[in-house]
Design an enzyme around this catalytic site. Structure first.
Site, short mmCIF file in Angstrom:
data_model
loop_
_atom_site.label_atom_id
_atom_site.label_comp_id
_atom_site.label_asym_id
_atom_site.label_seq_id
_atom_site.Cartn_x
_atom_site.Cartn_y
_atom_site.Cartn_z
N ASP A 113 9.53 7.68 12.00
CA ASP A 113 8.33 7.66 11.16
C ASP A 113 8.43 8.81 10.16
OD1 ASP A 113 5.58 7.37 10.25
OD2 ASP A 113 5.15 6.35 12.13
N ARG A 159 0.85 -1.19 0.00
CA ARG A 159 0.00 0.00 0.00
C ARG A 159 0.88 1.24 0.00
NH1 ARG A 159 0.12 2.63 4.85
NH2 ARG A 159 0.43 1.43 6.77
N ASN A 171 2.16 4.80 1.57
CA ASN A 171 2.33 5.10 2.98
C ASN A 171 2.57 6.57 3.32
OD1 ASN A 171 2.48 4.17 5.72
ND2 ASN A 171 4.66 4.61 5.66
#
Length: 290
Positions: A197, A100, A102
């Site tokens: 992140d 997918r 991100n």
């Protein structure tokens, strides 16, 4: 620096991500990937609107014509908020149903760079793409399990790419052709800082990185030196965005994903949207050329 994050809005996102300031509307957009939602936060009213999104939206970018570009599991979509309608513009990796989209960012040249990842977070099948106009190009980069970023230096000549599971932030030169060169290690996080992140760069070139499982946001100088961190009352901080009229108001998305019932009881604001103020502003948002 001393900054104390405050809750801007209680949204309880399972995996809040992709905050981006919309200067034209004076609002913040973000997604809840695992909640399959697109959110709009209006600071003037402190209200949040939400829309159901295609399966697992990873990011959102405002377009010059008032529509939005949204990266979902199957590719890049155009979204009309007034009509609530999504239109698939570019399928991405249709031969890899386990992947997918991100995270994403706009390069100063108007191209949109985004990454893909293994949704099971196990296989190194993730890569990066550059969408310039209607041409989508796979970028030459080592495969990763979870990609994050990119983010760009103020001049746009460096791209910061995050290999989350390796706890590594990479830096790659961006050539005159708009494509990245060979990446080098910019910084690696120790285990006690969690996993890096989403990255964002401010107007002085400082690289800000959300810390998933690290209770905060880390700040790095352009040479990779750790400058410090902003502490949060929740463990999973995913990404920040600079907003407000002067781009000195920071918004941060967070996540409930992976937390036990006991941890959630100790972190009642996990998954909420946070905010704090900074002295150095962010970079003015670029408009994608699409």
């Amino acid at each position: 620096m001393t900054a104390i994050p405050q809750v801007a809005a209680e949204v309880g996102a399972m995996l809040g991500e992709g905050p981006i300031w919309d200067a034209g509307r004076g609002c913040l957009w973000f997604v809840d990937i695992k909640g399959h939602k697109l959110h709009r936060f209006d600071p003037a009213t402190a209200k949040v609107r939400e829309w159901a999104a295609p399966e697992e939206p990873g990011w959102v970018i405002p377009l010059a014509d008032g529509a939005l570009m949204v990266g979902a599991r199957d590719g890049v979509h155009r979204f009309d908020a007034d009509a609530g309608a999504f239109e698939l513009l570019h399928p991405v990796e249709p031969d890899m149903p386990g992947n997918r989209l991100n995270d994403a960012a706009i390069h100063p040249d108007g191209s949109v760079w985004f990454g893909t990842m293994d949704n099971a977070e196990e296989a190194a099948t993730g890569g990066y793409y550059r969408l310039a106009g209607k041409e989508c190009t796979a970028l030459d980069a080592d495969a990763m399990v979870i990609t994050n970023g990119p983010a760009f230096s103020p001049a746009g000549d460096t791209a910061y790419l995050v290999d989350t599971l390796e706890r590594a932030i990479l830096a790659a030169p961006v050539g005159p052709n708009g494509l990245p060169g060979e990446a080098r290690l910019f910084a690696r996080l120790p285990k006690d800082m969690g996993h890096p992140d989403g990255p964002v760069v401010d107007s002085q070139g400082t690289v800000w990185v959300g810390l998933f499982g690290g209770w905060g946001v880390a700040r790095f100088a352009p040479d990779g030196t750790l400058l410090g961190r902003v502490e949060f009352p929740v463990a999973n901080v995913t990404k920040i965005a600079f907003g407000g009229a002067d781009l000195r108001t920071v918004y941060a998305t967070t996540a409930r994903k992976g937390l036990t019932d006991a941890e959630l009881a100790d972190q009642p604001h996990a998954g909420d949207l946070f905010t704090f103020e900074v002295e150095v502003p962010g970079l003015p948002p670029s408009h994608p050329l699409y």
